[in-house]
Design a protein around this motif. Structure first.
Motif, mmCIF file in Angstrom:
data_model
loop_
_atom_site.group_PDB
_atom_site.id
_atom_site.type_symbol
_atom_site.label_atom_id
_atom_site.label_comp_id
_atom_site.label_asym_id
_atom_site.label_seq_id
_atom_site.Cartn_x
_atom_site.Cartn_y
_atom_site.Cartn_z
ATOM 1 N N ASP A 8 0.849 -1.195 0.000
ATOM 2 C CA ASP A 8 0.000 0.000 0.000
ATOM 3 C C ASP A 8 0.876 1.233 0.000
ATOM 4 O O ASP A 8 1.996 1.215 0.531
ATOM 5 N N ARG A 35 -12.356 2.824 14.773
ATOM 6 C CA ARG A 35 -12.606 1.926 13.639
ATOM 7 C C ARG A 35 -11.293 1.351 13.087
ATOM 8 O O ARG A 35 -11.241 0.202 12.657
ATOM 9 N N ILE A 36 -10.243 2.154 13.130
ATOM 10 C CA ILE A 36 -8.972 1.771 12.513
ATOM 11 C C ILE A 36 -8.041 1.037 13.478
ATOM 12 O O ILE A 36 -7.374 0.063 13.106
ATOM 13 N N TRP A 65 -2.849 2.323 9.127
ATOM 14 C CA TRP A 65 -3.724 2.198 7.949
ATOM 15 C C TRP A 65 -2.979 1.511 6.801
ATOM 16 O O TRP A 65 -3.464 0.543 6.197
ATOM 17 N N GLU A 69 -3.881 -2.142 5.115
ATOM 18 C CA GLU A 69 -4.306 -2.288 3.709
ATOM 19 C C GLU A 69 -3.437 -3.349 3.019
ATOM 20 O O GLU A 69 -3.926 -4.155 2.232
ATOM 21 N N PHE A 72 -4.476 -6.722 4.287
ATOM 22 C CA PHE A 72 -5.737 -7.099 3.632
ATOM 23 C C PHE A 72 -5.469 -7.710 2.259
ATOM 24 O O PHE A 72 -6.006 -8.762 1.902
ATOM 25 N N LYS A 73 -4.612 -7.039 1.481
ATOM 26 C CA LYS A 73 -4.353 -7.517 0.114
ATOM 27 C C LYS A 73 -3.652 -8.870 0.093
ATOM 28 O O LYS A 73 -3.743 -9.604 -0.891
ATOM 29 N N GLN A 80 -10.548 -11.877 3.717
ATOM 30 C CA GLN A 80 -10.771 -10.469 3.353
ATOM 31 C C GLN A 80 -12.206 -10.058 3.687
ATOM 32 O O GLN A 80 -12.452 -8.957 4.154
ATOM 33 N N PHE A 83 -12.493 -9.103 7.217
ATOM 34 C CA PHE A 83 -11.411 -8.246 7.696
ATOM 35 C C PHE A 83 -11.923 -7.003 8.412
ATOM 36 O O PHE A 83 -12.773 -6.278 7.906
ATOM 37 N N PHE A 85 -10.202 -3.654 10.423
ATOM 38 C CA PHE A 85 -8.936 -2.972 10.719
ATOM 39 C C PHE A 85 -8.559 -3.062 12.194
ATOM 40 O O PHE A 85 -7.391 -3.248 12.525
HETATM 41 C C1 LIG Z 1 -9.411 -3.220 -2.342
HETATM 42 C C2 LIG Z 1 -8.533 -2.197 -1.638
HETATM 43 C C3 LIG Z 1 -7.445 -2.939 -0.882
HETATM 44 C C4 LIG Z 1 -7.930 -1.247 -2.685
HETATM 45 O O1 LIG Z 1 -7.070 -0.324 -2.044
HETATM 46 P P1 LIG Z 1 -6.998 1.222 -2.474
HETATM 47 O O2 LIG Z 1 -6.171 1.929 -1.430
HETATM 48 O O3 LIG Z 1 -8.368 1.733 -2.764
HETATM 49 O O4 LIG Z 1 -6.243 1.231 -3.855
HETATM 50 P P2 LIG Z 1 -4.750 0.801 -4.170
HETATM 51 O O5 LIG Z 1 -4.277 1.673 -5.256
HETATM 52 O O6 LIG Z 1 -3.924 0.707 -2.920
HETATM 53 O O7 LIG Z 1 -4.934 -0.683 -4.691
HETATM 54 C C5 LIG Z 1 -5.563 -0.955 -5.894
HETATM 55 C C6 LIG Z 1 -5.145 -2.336 -6.300
HETATM 56 O O8 LIG Z 1 -5.507 -3.265 -5.284
HETATM 57 C C7 LIG Z 1 -5.588 -4.541 -5.887
HETATM 58 N N1 LIG Z 1 -6.784 -5.189 -5.336
HETATM 59 C C8 LIG Z 1 -8.076 -4.914 -5.567
HETATM 60 N N2 LIG Z 1 -8.873 -5.736 -4.867
HETATM 61 C C9 LIG Z 1 -8.042 -6.548 -4.162
HETATM 62 C C10 LIG Z 1 -8.246 -7.603 -3.262
HETATM 63 N N3 LIG Z 1 -9.458 -8.000 -2.889
HETATM 64 N N4 LIG Z 1 -7.172 -8.226 -2.746
HETATM 65 C C11 LIG Z 1 -5.939 -7.856 -3.083
HETATM 66 N N5 LIG Z 1 -5.655 -6.835 -3.921
HETATM 67 C C12 LIG Z 1 -6.709 -6.195 -4.453
HETATM 68 C C13 LIG Z 1 -5.643 -4.358 -7.399
HETATM 69 O O9 LIG Z 1 -4.381 -4.774 -7.914
HETATM 70 C C14 LIG Z 1 -5.809 -2.845 -7.541
HETATM 71 O O10 LIG Z 1 -5.144 -2.310 -8.644
HETATM 72 P P3 LIG Z 1 -5.610 -2.724 -10.174
HETATM 73 O O11 LIG Z 1 -7.113 -2.619 -10.167
HETATM 74 O O12 LIG Z 1 -4.917 -1.705 -11.006
HETATM 75 O O13 LIG Z 1 -5.095 -4.116 -10.384
HETATM 76 C C15 LIG Z 1 -9.334 -1.352 -0.608
HETATM 77 O O14 LIG Z 1 -10.160 -0.460 -1.229
HETATM 78 C C16 LIG Z 1 -10.153 -2.184 0.347
HETATM 79 O O15 LIG Z 1 -11.204 -2.663 0.090
HETATM 80 N N6 LIG Z 1 -9.652 -2.348 1.545
HETATM 81 C C17 LIG Z 1 -10.372 -3.181 2.480
HETATM 82 C C18 LIG Z 1 -10.058 -2.842 3.837
HETATM 83 C C19 LIG Z 1 -11.144 -2.032 4.428
HETATM 84 O O16 LIG Z 1 -12.083 -2.567 4.942
HETATM 85 N N7 LIG Z 1 -10.956 -0.690 4.399
HETATM 86 C C20 LIG Z 1 -11.865 0.206 5.016
HETATM 87 C C21 LIG Z 1 -11.245 0.831 6.249
HETATM 88 S S1 LIG Z 1 -12.183 0.636 7.690
#
Ligand SMILES: CC(C)(COP(=O)(O)OP(=O)(O)OC[C@H]1O[C@@H](n2cnc3c(N)ncnc32)[C@H](O)[C@@H]1OP(=O)(O)O)[C@@H](O)C(=O)NCCC(=O)NCCS
Length: 133
Positions: A8, A35-36, A65, A69, A72-73, A80, A83, A85
């Motif tokens: 991230d 929350r975080i 944060w 993230e 999570f990935k 997931q 998940f 935080f």
């Molecule tokens: C999906 C998520 C990880 C994307 O993160 P983001 O900060 O919006 O965007 P980023 O630029 O860091 O990441 C984007 C990339 O994540 C990757 N990605 C998307 N969904 C994914 C998943 N389920 N697992 C792993 N990687 C994922 C993709 O590669 C994407 O890029 P691409 O579409 O060009 O291939 C994020 O939005 C998310 O859902 N986080 C969940 C955690 C959560 O609950 N957050 C809320 C806080 S309380």
């Protein structure tokens, strides 16, 4: 074996704006932190707030944060979906090396994590090792 990887990249000023707009004692910031942050990190947050340490608070929230993230990935879709935080936290060992801990870390999980800061950016990379179920 290696089961997952996540990264991230975060603009720290996004978090700083939230902290400065809401103030360290603001209710909205408190809700955001709840929350975080895991209870272990929440204790650090409360101590930083007590000493009016805005920079430390921004560093705590952005580091937390960014690492979560990346965690999570690195997880499989089933984990997931559940998940949250505030069930995970980043810690640093006595040498400063970051580690991932928390209530949802399994016995077989091993998270390798690396964090870097430069100016307004923070990035983290997480490698998840374990046993294939
Ligand atoms: C999906 C998520 C990880 C994307 O993160 P983001 O900060 O919006 O965007 P980023 O630029 O860091 O990441 C984007 C990339 O994540 C990757 N990605 C998307 N969904 C994914 C998943 N389920 N697992 C792993 N990687 C994922 C993709 O590669 C994407 O890029 P691409 O579409 O060009 O291939 C994020 O939005 C998310 O859902 N986080 C969940 C955690 C959560 O609950 N957050 C809320 C806080 S309380």
């Amino acid at each position: 074996m290696i089961l997952g990887i996540g990264c991230d990249l975060l603009k720290v000023s996004r978090i700083e704006r939230i902290v400065r707009r809401q103030g360290l004692n603001g209710k909205t910031l408190d809700r955001f932190a709840t929350r975080i942050l895991h209870p272990v990190e929440r204790e650090q947050f409360v101590a930083l707030r007590r000493s009016d340490d805005i920079a430390g608070t921004v560093r705590l929230l952005s580091g937390s944060w960014c690492c979560k993230e990346a965690v999570f990935k690195s997880l499989e879709p089933g984990r997931q979906a559940k998940f949250r935080f505030n069930r995970w936290y980043k810690s640093n060992d006595e040498y400063g090396r970051p580690t991932i801990c928390g209530d949802d870390v399994n016995n077989t999980d091993r998270f390798l994590v690396s964090v870097s800061h430069d100016g307004d950016m923070i990035m983290s990379t997480v490698l998840r090792q374990g046993i294939q179920q």
